[in-house]
Design a protein around this motif. Structure first.
Motif, PDB file in Angstrom:
ATOM      1  N   SER A 293      -3.691 -17.889  -8.618  1.00 27.34           N
ATOM      2  CA  SER A 293      -3.611 -16.437  -8.336  1.00 27.34           C
ATOM      3  C   SER A 293      -2.276 -16.294  -7.526  1.00 27.34           C
ATOM      4  O   SER A 293      -1.690 -17.301  -6.946  1.00 27.34           O
ATOM      5  CB  SER A 293      -4.919 -16.074  -7.540  1.00 27.34           C
ATOM      6  OG  SER A 293      -6.024 -16.064  -8.417  1.00 27.34           O
ATOM      7  N   TYR A 294      -1.848 -15.285  -7.355  1.00 30.58           N
ATOM      8  CA  TYR A 294      -0.459 -15.298  -6.565  1.00 30.58           C
ATOM      9  C   TYR A 294      -0.299 -13.574  -6.188  1.00 30.58           C
ATOM     10  O   TYR A 294      -1.077 -12.783  -6.658  1.00 30.58           O
ATOM     11  CB  TYR A 294       0.646 -15.418  -7.474  1.00 30.58           C
ATOM     12  CG  TYR A 294       0.896 -14.693  -9.002  1.00 30.58           C
ATOM     13  CD1 TYR A 294       1.639 -13.312  -8.776  1.00 30.58           C
ATOM     14  CD2 TYR A 294       0.080 -15.201  -9.939  1.00 30.58           C
ATOM     15  CE1 TYR A 294       1.553 -12.556 -10.197  1.00 30.58           C
ATOM     16  CE2 TYR A 294       0.326 -14.503 -11.090  1.00 30.58           C
ATOM     17  CZ  TYR A 294       0.658 -13.143 -11.229  1.00 30.58           C
ATOM     18  OH  TYR A 294       0.965 -12.618 -12.556  1.00 30.58           O
ATOM     19  N   HIS A 295       0.560 -13.475  -5.181  1.00 31.78           N
ATOM     20  CA  HIS A 295       1.036 -12.147  -4.828  1.00 31.78           C
ATOM     21  C   HIS A 295       2.172 -11.463  -5.876  1.00 31.78           C
ATOM     22  O   HIS A 295       2.860 -12.383  -6.148  1.00 31.78           O
ATOM     23  CB  HIS A 295       1.563 -12.117  -3.323  1.00 31.78           C
ATOM     24  CG  HIS A 295       0.453 -12.311  -2.262  1.00 31.78           C
ATOM     25  ND1 HIS A 295       0.260 -13.597  -1.589  1.00 31.78           N
ATOM     26  CD2 HIS A 295      -0.384 -11.717  -1.990  1.00 31.78           C
ATOM     27  CE1 HIS A 295      -0.582 -13.594  -0.911  1.00 31.78           C
ATOM     28  NE2 HIS A 295      -1.129 -12.435  -0.858  1.00 31.78           N
ATOM     29  N   PHE A 296       2.016 -10.327  -5.631  1.00 32.28           N
ATOM     30  CA  PHE A 296       3.064  -9.571  -6.611  1.00 32.28           C
ATOM     31  C   PHE A 296       3.711  -8.606  -5.785  1.00 32.28           C
ATOM     32  O   PHE A 296       2.839  -7.749  -5.155  1.00 32.28           O
ATOM     33  CB  PHE A 296       2.486  -9.164  -7.893  1.00 32.28           C
ATOM     34  CG  PHE A 296       3.285  -8.232  -8.881  1.00 32.28           C
ATOM     35  CD1 PHE A 296       3.579  -8.556 -10.222  1.00 32.28           C
ATOM     36  CD2 PHE A 296       3.357  -6.634  -8.471  1.00 32.28           C
ATOM     37  CE1 PHE A 296       4.573  -7.711 -10.664  1.00 32.28           C
ATOM     38  CE2 PHE A 296       4.302  -6.051  -9.316  1.00 32.28           C
ATOM     39  CZ  PHE A 296       4.622  -6.448 -10.687  1.00 32.28           C
ATOM     40  N   ALA A 297       5.018  -8.330  -5.760  1.00 27.92           N
ATOM     41  CA  ALA A 297       5.580  -7.544  -4.936  1.00 27.92           C
ATOM     42  C   ALA A 297       6.536  -6.828  -5.599  1.00 27.92           C
ATOM     43  O   ALA A 297       7.563  -7.438  -6.532  1.00 27.92           O
ATOM     44  CB  ALA A 297       6.093  -8.282  -3.684  1.00 27.92           C
ATOM     45  N   ILE A 298       6.953  -5.650  -5.059  1.00 31.71           N
ATOM     46  CA  ILE A 298       8.214  -4.842  -5.689  1.00 31.71           C
ATOM     47  C   ILE A 298       8.753  -4.010  -4.387  1.00 31.71           C
ATOM     48  O   ILE A 298       7.987  -4.016  -3.505  1.00 31.71           O
ATOM     49  CB  ILE A 298       7.987  -3.797  -6.507  1.00 31.71           C
ATOM     50  CG1 ILE A 298       6.963  -2.615  -6.167  1.00 31.71           C
ATOM     51  CG2 ILE A 298       7.586  -4.217  -7.919  1.00 31.71           C
ATOM     52  CD1 ILE A 298       6.588  -1.659  -7.057  1.00 31.71           C
ATOM     53  N   VAL A 299      10.052  -3.906  -4.314  1.00 30.81           N
ATOM     54  CA  VAL A 299      10.562  -2.975  -3.416  1.00 30.81           C
ATOM     55  C   VAL A 299      11.170  -1.889  -3.944  1.00 30.81           C
ATOM     56  O   VAL A 299      11.971  -1.631  -5.046  1.00 30.81           O
ATOM     57  CB  VAL A 299      11.998  -3.937  -2.824  1.00 30.81           C
ATOM     58  CG1 VAL A 299      12.783  -3.320  -1.737  1.00 30.81           C
ATOM     59  CG2 VAL A 299      11.594  -5.252  -2.425  1.00 30.81           C
ATOM     60  N   LEU A 300      10.832  -0.686  -2.961  1.00 32.04           N
ATOM     61  CA  LEU A 300      11.100   0.838  -3.464  1.00 32.04           C
ATOM     62  C   LEU A 300      12.182   1.243  -2.612  1.00 32.04           C
ATOM     63  O   LEU A 300      12.052   1.099  -1.520  1.00 32.04           O
ATOM     64  CB  LEU A 300       9.832   1.436  -3.315  1.00 32.04           C
ATOM     65  CG  LEU A 300       8.669   1.075  -4.689  1.00 32.04           C
ATOM     66  CD1 LEU A 300       7.718   2.079  -4.327  1.00 32.04           C
ATOM     67  CD2 LEU A 300       9.431   1.038  -5.997  1.00 32.04           C
ATOM     68  N   LEU A 301      13.107   1.954  -3.090  1.00 28.48           N
ATOM     69  CA  LEU A 301      13.933   2.912  -2.511  1.00 28.48           C
ATOM     70  C   LEU A 301      13.436   4.378  -2.443  1.00 28.48           C
ATOM     71  O   LEU A 301      13.231   4.814  -3.625  1.00 28.48           O
ATOM     72  CB  LEU A 301      15.526   2.810  -3.299  1.00 28.48           C
ATOM     73  CG  LEU A 301      16.800   3.501  -2.685  1.00 28.48           C
ATOM     74  CD1 LEU A 301      16.932   2.631  -1.407  1.00 28.48           C
ATOM     75  CD2 LEU A 301      17.757   3.514  -3.770  1.00 28.48           C
ATOM     76  N   GLN A 302      13.367   4.854  -1.549  1.00 24.69           N
ATOM     77  CA  GLN A 302      12.731   6.167  -1.140  1.00 24.69           C
ATOM     78  C   GLN A 302      13.828   7.258  -0.604  1.00 24.69           C
ATOM     79  O   GLN A 302      14.291   7.162   0.379  1.00 24.69           O
ATOM     80  CB  GLN A 302      11.743   5.996  -0.397  1.00 24.69           C
ATOM     81  CG  GLN A 302      10.381   5.270  -0.877  1.00 24.69           C
ATOM     82  CD  GLN A 302       9.343   4.983  -0.006  1.00 24.69           C
ATOM     83  OE1 GLN A 302       9.382   4.791   1.429  1.00 24.69           O
ATOM     84  NE2 GLN A 302       8.194   4.917  -0.435  1.00 24.69           N
ATOM     85  N   TYR A 303      14.068   8.226  -1.607  1.00 24.68           N
ATOM     86  CA  TYR A 303      15.161   9.136  -1.087  1.00 24.68           C
ATOM     87  C   TYR A 303      14.465  10.317  -0.379  1.00 24.68           C
ATOM     88  O   TYR A 303      13.470  10.461  -0.504  1.00 24.68           O
ATOM     89  CB  TYR A 303      15.758   9.719  -2.352  1.00 24.68           C
ATOM     90  CG  TYR A 303      16.661   8.615  -3.203  1.00 24.68           C
ATOM     91  CD1 TYR A 303      17.921   8.479  -2.797  1.00 24.68           C
ATOM     92  CD2 TYR A 303      16.308   7.993  -4.274  1.00 24.68           C
ATOM     93  CE1 TYR A 303      18.755   7.579  -3.448  1.00 24.68           C
ATOM     94  CE2 TYR A 303      17.217   7.183  -4.911  1.00 24.68           C
ATOM     95  CZ  TYR A 303      18.328   6.805  -4.486  1.00 24.68           C
ATOM     96  OH  TYR A 303      19.083   6.092  -5.169  1.00 24.68           O
ATOM     97  N   PRO A 304      15.198  10.854   0.532  1.00 23.52           N
ATOM     98  CA  PRO A 304      14.813  12.119   1.403  1.00 23.52           C
ATOM     99  C   PRO A 304      14.210  13.242   0.407  1.00 23.52           C
ATOM    100  O   PRO A 304      13.249  14.062   1.031  1.00 23.52           O
ATOM    101  CB  PRO A 304      16.268  12.572   1.889  1.00 23.52           C
ATOM    102  CG  PRO A 304      17.033  11.423   1.979  1.00 23.52           C
ATOM    103  CD  PRO A 304      16.585  10.838   0.677  1.00 23.52           C
ATOM    104  N   ASP A 305      14.583  13.341  -0.822  1.00 22.11           N
ATOM    105  CA  ASP A 305      13.742  14.448  -1.665  1.00 22.11           C
ATOM    106  C   ASP A 305      12.619  14.045  -2.393  1.00 22.11           C
ATOM    107  O   ASP A 305      11.870  14.703  -3.143  1.00 22.11           O
ATOM    108  CB  ASP A 305      14.827  14.856  -2.733  1.00 22.11           C
ATOM    109  CG  ASP A 305      15.109  13.707  -3.773  1.00 22.11           C
ATOM    110  OD1 ASP A 305      14.777  12.482  -3.697  1.00 22.11           O
ATOM    111  OD2 ASP A 305      16.110  13.910  -4.629  1.00 22.11           O
ATOM    112  N   GLY A 306      12.141  12.806  -1.974  1.00 23.19           N
ATOM    113  CA  GLY A 306      10.812  12.083  -2.438  1.00 23.19           C
ATOM    114  C   GLY A 306      10.791  11.426  -3.597  1.00 23.19           C
ATOM    115  O   GLY A 306       9.849  10.846  -3.854  1.00 23.19           O
TER     116      GLY A 306
END
Length: 210
Positions: free
Chosen positions: A79-92
């Protein structure tokens, strides 16, 4: 009459050619890093310093980052960890941030990664670990990904050599398939000694961690 170069002349020409060869490029030094603590689910990255606007020209004012991490259960030791990185803009709106591939493995593993996984195995003999960190150098600000990999050549619990792989968040130059912002591979550090867990190897990237 055509002149013929002697052996000594050929040697001298070869020596001169070697002298004018450009020196190999050196990898840029990695600044001192402070890791972020990630929780299951969403972790919003709060920066104590700035980010480099020259490297992140695609970053709109007011944009934030978050890491989404979850557990992929396999009902076995893999089993393992799964990760993503998100860019979140001011407009949502949100956008995914990609990662250069690890500079190891199969020759065809050259595509941009859209997620990360680790390999904790039993939790005591991890093979692959990762962490996100920010630079503590005000003259070289940045957001980094560090991955630690044990180069296992036997049973998983056995000690093995390990390497650290550093990636810096930068703006893409428009390569097809690359996200507007991505973590660019910067440097490999082969660690001295052997490790029973990649978590222990990863700690070597943060010698000044409080």
């Amino acid at each position: 009459m055509k002149k013929v170069r002697t052996g000594s002349s050929l040697f001298l020409c070869g020596l001169l050619a070697m002298m004018v060869q450009p020196a190999p490029a050196r990898a840029a030094p990695i600044p001192s890093l402070q890791p972020f603590s990630l929780v299951d689910g969403e972790t919003r990255l709060a920066f104590t310093g700035g980010l480099d606007p020259q490297r992140l020209w695609a970053l709109a004012p007011g944009t934030s980052f978050s890491v989404i991490k979850t557990w992929r259960e396999n009902n076995n030791a893999w089993s393992y960890h799964f990760a993503i990185v998100l860019l979140q803009y001011p407009d949502g709106k949100t956008r995914l941030i990609g990662f250069d591939p690890l500079p190891v493995g199969k020759d065809n593993d050259k595509a941009l990664r859209d997620h990360l996984i680790d390999t904790p195995h039993t939790g005591e003999d991890a093979l692959l670990s990762f962490a996100f960190a920010q630079s503590t150098d005000p003259h070289d600000p940045g957001l980094f990904l560090v991955e630690a990999l044990r180069h296992q050549d036997g049973p998983v619990p056995d000690p093995a050599p390990a390497s650290l792989y550093y990636f810096r968040l930068v703006a893409s130059d428009g390569d097809p398939g690359w996200t507007p912002l991505y973590f660019r591979y910067e440097k490999t550090v082969d660690l001295p000694g052997q490790f029973v867990s990649s978590d222990d190897a990863l700690e070597k990237a943060f010698p000044h961690k409080p």
